[in-house]
Design a protein around this motif. Sequence first.
Motif, PDB file in Angstrom:
ATOM      1  N   ALA A   8       0.810  -1.223   0.000  1.00 31.87           N
ATOM      2  CA  ALA A   8       0.000   0.000   0.000  1.00 31.87           C
ATOM      3  C   ALA A   8       0.846   1.278   0.000  1.00 31.87           C
ATOM      4  CB  ALA A   8      -0.953   0.010   1.193  1.00 31.87           C
ATOM      5  N   CYS A  12       2.925   6.159  -2.803  1.00 31.92           N
ATOM      6  CA  CYS A  12       2.293   7.100  -1.867  1.00 31.92           C
ATOM      7  C   CYS A  12       3.399   7.760  -1.048  1.00 31.92           C
ATOM      8  CB  CYS A  12       1.323   6.385  -0.938  1.00 31.92           C
ATOM      9  SG  CYS A  12      -0.120   5.723  -1.792  1.00 31.92           S
ATOM     10  N   VAL A  52      -2.461   4.855   4.883  1.00 32.73           N
ATOM     11  CA  VAL A  52      -2.891   3.839   3.919  1.00 32.73           C
ATOM     12  C   VAL A  52      -2.808   2.426   4.499  1.00 32.73           C
ATOM     13  CG1 VAL A  52      -2.410   5.225   1.868  1.00 32.73           C
ATOM     14  CG2 VAL A  52      -0.606   3.765   2.806  1.00 32.73           C
ATOM     15  N   GLU A  93      -2.525  10.601  -3.207  1.00 30.20           N
ATOM     16  CA  GLU A  93      -3.953  10.351  -2.951  1.00 30.20           C
ATOM     17  C   GLU A  93      -4.563   9.420  -3.994  1.00 30.20           C
ATOM     18  OE1 GLU A  93      -7.028  13.248  -1.890  1.00 30.20           O
ATOM     19  OE2 GLU A  93      -5.391  14.442  -1.043  1.00 30.20           O
ATOM     20  N   GLU A  94      -4.177   9.622  -5.232  1.00 27.75           N
ATOM     21  CA  GLU A  94      -4.687   8.763  -6.311  1.00 27.75           C
ATOM     22  C   GLU A  94      -4.171   7.335  -6.147  1.00 27.75           C
ATOM     23  OE1 GLU A  94      -3.822  10.597 -10.130  1.00 27.75           O
ATOM     24  OE2 GLU A  94      -4.070  12.547  -9.139  1.00 27.75           O
ATOM     25  N   TRP A  95      -2.874   7.195  -5.851  1.00 25.41           N
ATOM     26  CA  TRP A  95      -2.260   5.876  -5.736  1.00 25.41           C
ATOM     27  C   TRP A  95      -2.665   5.146  -4.457  1.00 25.41           C
ATOM     28  CZ3 TRP A  95      -0.251   2.954  -9.329  1.00 25.41           C
ATOM     29  CH2 TRP A  95       0.156   3.561 -10.522  1.00 25.41           C
ATOM     30  N   ALA A  96      -3.112   5.877  -3.458  1.00 26.97           N
ATOM     31  CA  ALA A  96      -3.521   5.251  -2.197  1.00 26.97           C
ATOM     32  C   ALA A  96      -4.691   4.295  -2.410  1.00 26.97           C
ATOM     33  CB  ALA A  96      -3.885   6.320  -1.175  1.00 26.97           C
ATOM     34  N   LYS A  97      -5.471   4.515  -3.428  1.00 26.89           N
ATOM     35  CA  LYS A  97      -6.650   3.690  -3.701  1.00 26.89           C
ATOM     36  C   LYS A  97      -6.358   2.507  -4.619  1.00 26.89           C
ATOM     37  CE  LYS A  97      -9.228   7.935  -3.359  1.00 26.89           C
ATOM     38  NZ  LYS A  97      -9.059   9.143  -4.089  1.00 26.89           N
ATOM     39  N   LYS A  99      -4.798  -0.957  -5.940  1.00 27.72           N
ATOM     40  CA  LYS A  99      -4.345  -2.262  -5.455  1.00 27.72           C
ATOM     41  C   LYS A  99      -3.387  -2.849  -6.489  1.00 27.72           C
ATOM     42  CE  LYS A  99      -7.339  -2.280  -2.028  1.00 27.72           C
ATOM     43  NZ  LYS A  99      -6.923  -1.698  -0.815  1.00 27.72           N
TER      44      LYS A  99
END
Length: 107
Positions: A8, A12, A52, A93-97, A99
């Motif tokens: 995760a 980030c 995250v 923020e975009e990459w935190a979501k 997988k």
Amino acid sequence: MAYVVCEACIRCKYTDCVDVCPVDCFHEGPNFLVIDPDECIDCTLCVAECPVEAIYAEDDVPEDQRDFIALNAELAKVWKVITERKDPLPDAEEWAKVKNKRDQLIR
């Protein structure tokens, strides 16, 4: 038992965890952080700070991410210690979501 930074964190690189670490066990790569298992004192402070939820106790690392245990140990030997909080990566923020982003790890 050391703590381990898992998938995760990739792309980030929030460094909230670094601020609370009493022994400076975090090491910084281009788009990922790792914990040096030889320096970690198992204080658990970093776990709650990670926005995250990328940090796990070694025994609690999800089965599909167990390879991050060895990866943290390996990269901690070559990456520099980070002792102060920095801004996260610009698109964190975009990459935190996202997988399944192992292929994004820059060594």
